[in-house]
Design a protein around this motif. Structure first.
Motif, PDB file in Angstrom:
ATOM      1  N   TYR A 220       0.793  -1.217   0.000  1.00 47.40           N
ATOM      2  CA  TYR A 220       0.000   0.000   0.000  1.00 47.40           C
ATOM      3  C   TYR A 220       0.833   1.278   0.000  1.00 47.40           C
ATOM      4  O   TYR A 220       0.506   2.236  -0.708  1.00 47.40           O
ATOM      5  N   VAL A 221       1.890   1.316   0.788  1.00 43.54           N
ATOM      6  CA  VAL A 221       2.658   2.562   0.910  1.00 43.54           C
ATOM      7  C   VAL A 221       3.195   3.033  -0.445  1.00 43.54           C
ATOM      8  O   VAL A 221       2.970   4.184  -0.841  1.00 43.54           O
ATOM      9  N   PRO A 222       3.914   2.184  -1.211  1.00 36.99           N
ATOM     10  CA  PRO A 222       4.398   2.670  -2.514  1.00 36.99           C
ATOM     11  C   PRO A 222       3.289   2.926  -3.526  1.00 36.99           C
ATOM     12  O   PRO A 222       3.385   3.861  -4.338  1.00 36.99           O
ATOM     13  N   VAL A 223       2.228   2.124  -3.495  1.00 35.02           N
ATOM     14  CA  VAL A 223       1.146   2.324  -4.468  1.00 35.02           C
ATOM     15  C   VAL A 223       0.356   3.596  -4.142  1.00 35.02           C
ATOM     16  O   VAL A 223      -0.079   4.310  -5.050  1.00 35.02           O
ATOM     17  N   SER A 224       0.187   3.903  -2.857  1.00 36.69           N
ATOM     18  CA  SER A 224      -0.483   5.161  -2.514  1.00 36.69           C
ATOM     19  C   SER A 224       0.346   6.346  -2.993  1.00 36.69           C
ATOM     20  O   SER A 224      -0.205   7.356  -3.454  1.00 36.69           O
ATOM     21  N   LEU A 225       1.679   6.220  -2.921  1.00 38.15           N
ATOM     22  CA  LEU A 225       2.550   7.266  -3.460  1.00 38.15           C
ATOM     23  C   LEU A 225       2.316   7.429  -4.957  1.00 38.15           C
ATOM     24  O   LEU A 225       2.318   8.560  -5.482  1.00 38.15           O
ATOM     25  N   LEU A 226       2.089   6.308  -5.625  1.00 33.11           N
ATOM     26  CA  LEU A 226       1.815   6.330  -7.056  1.00 33.11           C
ATOM     27  C   LEU A 226       0.594   7.196  -7.372  1.00 33.11           C
ATOM     28  O   LEU A 226       0.586   7.961  -8.348  1.00 33.11           O
ATOM     29  N   PHE A 227      -0.432   7.138  -6.531  1.00 32.01           N
ATOM     30  CA  PHE A 227      -1.632   7.932  -6.772  1.00 32.01           C
ATOM     31  C   PHE A 227      -1.385   9.422  -6.522  1.00 32.01           C
ATOM     32  O   PHE A 227      -2.005  10.264  -7.170  1.00 32.01           O
ATOM     33  N   PHE A 228      -0.500   9.738  -5.592  1.00 28.27           N
ATOM     34  CA  PHE A 228      -0.137  11.153  -5.409  1.00 28.27           C
ATOM     35  C   PHE A 228       0.633  11.669  -6.630  1.00 28.27           C
ATOM     36  O   PHE A 228       0.449  12.810  -7.050  1.00 28.27           O
ATOM     37  N   ILE A 229       1.479  10.822  -7.183  1.00 24.54           N
ATOM     38  CA  ILE A 229       2.201  11.201  -8.396  1.00 24.54           C
ATOM     39  C   ILE A 229       1.218  11.429  -9.542  1.00 24.54           C
ATOM     40  O   ILE A 229       1.358  12.378 -10.318  1.00 24.54           O
ATOM     41  N   ILE A 230       0.198  10.567  -9.637  1.00 24.72           N
ATOM     42  CA  ILE A 230      -0.831  10.737 -10.678  1.00 24.72           C
ATOM     43  C   ILE A 230      -1.518  12.087 -10.524  1.00 24.72           C
ATOM     44  O   ILE A 230      -1.724  12.820 -11.503  1.00 24.72           O
ATOM     45  N   GLY A 231      -1.892  12.445  -9.290  1.00 24.76           N
ATOM     46  CA  GLY A 231      -2.559  13.716  -9.056  1.00 24.76           C
ATOM     47  C   GLY A 231      -1.700  14.901  -9.457  1.00 24.76           C
ATOM     48  O   GLY A 231      -2.183  15.850 -10.102  1.00 24.76           O
ATOM     49  N   THR A 232      -0.420  14.864  -9.107  1.00 16.67           N
ATOM     50  CA  THR A 232       0.492  15.949  -9.464  1.00 16.67           C
ATOM     51  C   THR A 232       0.736  15.982 -10.968  1.00 16.67           C
ATOM     52  O   THR A 232       0.823  17.058 -11.572  1.00 16.67           O
ATOM     53  N   ALA A 233       0.833  14.809 -11.577  1.00 15.52           N
ATOM     54  CA  ALA A 233       1.021  14.743 -13.023  1.00 15.52           C
ATOM     55  C   ALA A 233      -0.194  15.322 -13.760  1.00 15.52           C
ATOM     56  O   ALA A 233      -0.054  16.016 -14.775  1.00 15.52           O
ATOM     57  N   LEU A 234      -1.389  15.051 -13.248  1.00 13.93           N
ATOM     58  CA  LEU A 234      -2.598  15.628 -13.846  1.00 13.93           C
ATOM     59  C   LEU A 234      -2.606  17.144 -13.691  1.00 13.93           C
ATOM     60  O   LEU A 234      -3.030  17.869 -14.600  1.00 13.93           O
ATOM     61  N   TYR A 235      -2.141  17.625 -12.541  1.00  9.73           N
ATOM     62  CA  TYR A 235      -2.056  19.068 -12.334  1.00  9.73           C
ATOM     63  C   TYR A 235      -1.130  19.699 -13.378  1.00  9.73           C
ATOM     64  O   TYR A 235      -1.442  20.735 -13.968  1.00  9.73           O
ATOM     65  N   ALA A 236       0.003  19.053 -13.609  1.00 10.10           N
ATOM     66  CA  ALA A 236       0.956  19.566 -14.595  1.00 10.10           C
ATOM     67  C   ALA A 236       0.376  19.509 -16.004  1.00 10.10           C
ATOM     68  O   ALA A 236       0.547  20.441 -16.808  1.00 10.10           O
ATOM     69  N   TYR A 237      -0.353  18.428 -16.308  1.00  9.48           N
ATOM     70  CA  TYR A 237      -0.941  18.284 -17.644  1.00  9.48           C
ATOM     71  C   TYR A 237      -1.948  19.392 -17.917  1.00  9.48           C
ATOM     72  O   TYR A 237      -1.908  20.049 -18.970  1.00  9.48           O
ATOM     73  N   PHE A 238      -2.879  19.603 -16.978  1.00 12.45           N
ATOM     74  CA  PHE A 238      -3.889  20.634 -17.192  1.00 12.45           C
ATOM     75  C   PHE A 238      -3.317  22.038 -17.045  1.00 12.45           C
ATOM     76  O   PHE A 238      -3.911  23.002 -17.531  1.00 12.45           O
ATOM     77  N   ASN A 239      -2.162  22.151 -16.409  1.00 10.17           N
ATOM     78  CA  ASN A 239      -1.458  23.426 -16.376  1.00 10.17           C
ATOM     79  C   ASN A 239      -0.992  23.793 -17.779  1.00 10.17           C
ATOM     80  O   ASN A 239      -0.986  24.966 -18.165  1.00 10.17           O
ATOM     81  N   GLN A 240      -0.616  22.774 -18.557  1.00 15.91           N
ATOM     82  CA  GLN A 240      -0.201  22.988 -19.941  1.00 15.91           C
ATOM     83  C   GLN A 240      -1.400  23.121 -20.881  1.00 15.91           C
ATOM     84  O   GLN A 240      -1.265  23.660 -21.976  1.00 15.91           O
ATOM     85  N   HIS A 241      -2.557  22.595 -20.446  1.00  8.74           N
ATOM     86  CA  HIS A 241      -3.761  22.629 -21.290  1.00  8.74           C
ATOM     87  C   HIS A 241      -4.940  23.188 -20.491  1.00  8.74           C
ATOM     88  O   HIS A 241      -5.957  22.488 -20.286  1.00  8.74           O
ATOM     89  N   PRO A 242      -4.868  24.439 -20.060  1.00  4.71           N
ATOM     90  CA  PRO A 242      -5.935  25.006 -19.209  1.00  4.71           C
ATOM     91  C   PRO A 242      -7.289  25.075 -19.903  1.00  4.71           C
ATOM     92  O   PRO A 242      -8.324  25.069 -19.232  1.00  4.71           O
ATOM     93  N   GLU A 243      -7.286  25.110 -21.228  1.00  9.64           N
ATOM     94  CA  GLU A 243      -8.555  25.203 -21.951  1.00  9.64           C
ATOM     95  C   GLU A 243      -9.408  23.940 -21.770  1.00  9.64           C
ATOM     96  O   GLU A 243     -10.641  23.985 -21.910  1.00  9.64           O
TER      97      GLU A 243
END
Length: 507
Positions: A279-302
């Motif tokens: 669980y510990v490493p996989v939960s970290l994986l989901f935090f990385i997903i959230g941050t990666a999505l933030y970065a993606y929509f930061n590049q595509h705000p529209e």
């Protein structure tokens, strides 16, 4: 947003049908309550560990964690970091205690120590915790599938709920555990698939995710202040995580019941550590997903306009007033609509469904078990017979599923799944963990001390939970602490009050 392609609908349909068939297969074994509740103690430790991991990795994690990371930072990851500490105490002390007692119910011990009231009180706290947990998970399923299919959230909860009820009622605990083993693998594969797609869609890949995340402080674990308990500091979340996980591993029927399914005490203890290792490493994986999505929509705000319009309409607010925290839970489903290819989308949705189904099914089974052991056999009929026991287990399993669906429908529109679940879990768990620790640790504590300490603890929990609703003229009476401190203060209040009263009585 758009309707699912036929191939994805087929993947989801096959998955749901498979879960029902698993229930049908194991239903042949369920001839008595022991088989239904503990699988007759024939589950290997590795399978039990994956079952625990699958329960932890609910849709609250699959959707709530990326949403939380998107709208904030990695502060909530500290919850996962607290797990090994709680696991140590649970594996060393609680597993041997329960295995030696032989009692399927986690709350029988409380009656031996303090009387029937303590057993019933803890059972009620557990039932409330599970019903709110399952309801929040149903809400998470509906949130995702509505974005992908356009189907009404209530309809989604009812349909998925029926499927879960069928396979849980028919299959019992053995079906729950073995389907959770499969679900654990599906969830993990689904998480890696989402992360790979997000990274591949970024203009600069992982480098851009890191750059944007660092620029906006998305990797922060929060303040390390040792004196501030009014905000979600590192230590507030760590304390919350430790007490919640100690409650989960130490006295939550959902977990205690499964200790008895293991072949040996050693395998039961190892299963806790296997859960932590996954669980510990996989939960970290989901935090990385959230941050990666933030970065993606930061590049595509529209691309965020659709989400913002939907949330603004739901909340009846101006679209420009919305913050990332207001729509974080909706970002992952929307990204899946936009970028996940056909076929794979169905697999990822199946992963989200499995994340929900594993947690809900185990909760339903454990609720039925405590009702049979702690209510029916304790107050109505001590020896109902095998046939009557099975009827009660089937009925209560289905009933708890229905109540959870109703609760899920009632919370449609909440801001954050994770925040809601954490707050409610802290409120209901704080009252029973303190009483349990008092009974285990303070050997001389008697019924009078336990009753008084519990009443004091309940008053403190109610004050911390409800004082935020006080009118302005009573602002000075509001709790100064963060909501996640409710379980910490509630637990310590009951335990320390009981300890003090016991010492004063012995003078």
């Amino acid at each position: 947003m758009q309707h699912l392609p036929l191939i994805d609908l087929l993947v989801i349909g096959v998955y749901l049908l498979s879960m029902i068939l698993v229930g049908v297969y194991f239903s042949r074994k369920n001839k008595n309550a022991n088989q239904f509740t503990t699988a007759s103690g024939n589950i290997p430790g590795w399978a039990l560990g994956l079952s625990f991991y699958a329960t932890f990795l609910s849709s609250n994690t699959f959707l709530g964690v990326p949403g939380k990371a998107y709208g904030g930072n990695w502060n909530s990851f500290i919850f996962s970091l607290s797990m090994p500490v709680a696991a140590y105490f649970s594996a060393k002390y609680f597993v041997p205690f329960y295995r030696k007692s032989g009692e399927v119910s986690a709350y029988t011990h409380l009656e031996h120590r303090f009387g029937a009231w303590a057993r019933t009180y803890a059972m009620v706290c557990f039932m409330l915790t599970q019903l709110t947990r399952m309801g929040s998970i149903f809400f998470g399923i509906a949130l995702t599938l509505q974005a992908l299919t356009g189907i009404d959230m209530k309809t989604i909860m009812i349909v998925t709920g029926i499927c879960i009820i069928i396979y849980t009622v028919m299959g019992g605990m053995e079906a729950v555990i073995w389907t959770e083993v499969v679900q654990a693998i599906i969830k993990t594969v689904g998480a890696f698939a989402v992360l790979y797609i997000v990274f591949s869609e970024m203009k600069g890949g992982i480098t851009d995710v890191y750059r944007i995340g660092m620029a906006d402080n998305k990797f922060s674990l929060g303040s390390y202040s040792l004196t501030d308990f009014s905000t979600a500091t590192f230590w507030v979340i760590f304390l919350y995580g430790f007490f919640i996980n100690l409650n989960n591993f130490g006295m939550d029927q959902n977990y205690v019941q499964r200790y008895h399914t293991a072949r040996t005490e050693k395998e039961a203890a190892r299963s806790i550590w296997l859960c932590v290792y996954w669980y510990v490493p996989v939960s970290l994986l989901f935090f990385i997903i959230g941050t990666a999505l933030y970065a993606y929509f930061n590049q595509h705000p529209e691309l965020l306009l659709t989400i913002k319009q939907q949330v603004a309409a739901e909340k009846n607010v101006d679209i420009n007033s919305l913050t990332p925290a207001d729509y974080g839970d909706k970002v992952l489903p929307y990204f899946m609509v936009l970028k996940v290819p056909k076929g794979l989308l169905g697999l990822i949705i199946a992963a989200i469904l499995s994340a929900a189904m594993s947690s809900i099914s185990s909760g339903m089974n454990s609720c039925a078990t405590v009702f049979l052991k702690d209510i029916y056999q304790r107050y109505i009929n001590p020896n109902p017979g095998p046939k009557k026991e099975m009827t009660i287990l089937y009925t209560v399993t289905a009933l708890t599923g229905i109540i959870a669906i109703v609760f899920g429908i009632a919370i449609i529109g909440v801001k954050s799944i994770l925040d809601l679940w954490w707050e409610l879990a802290g409120i209901f768990a704080g009252g029973m963990l303190g009483l349990f620790l008092l009974g285990i640790i303070v050997k001389k504590a008697q019924n009078a001390e336990a009753v008084t300490a519990t009443m004091i603890g309940i008053l403190v929990i109610l004050w911390m939970s409800l004082s935020k609703y006080f009118p302005p003229e009573l602002a000075h009476l509001k709790s100064p602490m963060h909501v996640n401190m409710i379980i910490v203060i509630g637990t310590l209040t009951i335990f320390l009050a009981g300890l003090l009263l016991t010492k004063l009585k012995r003078r």
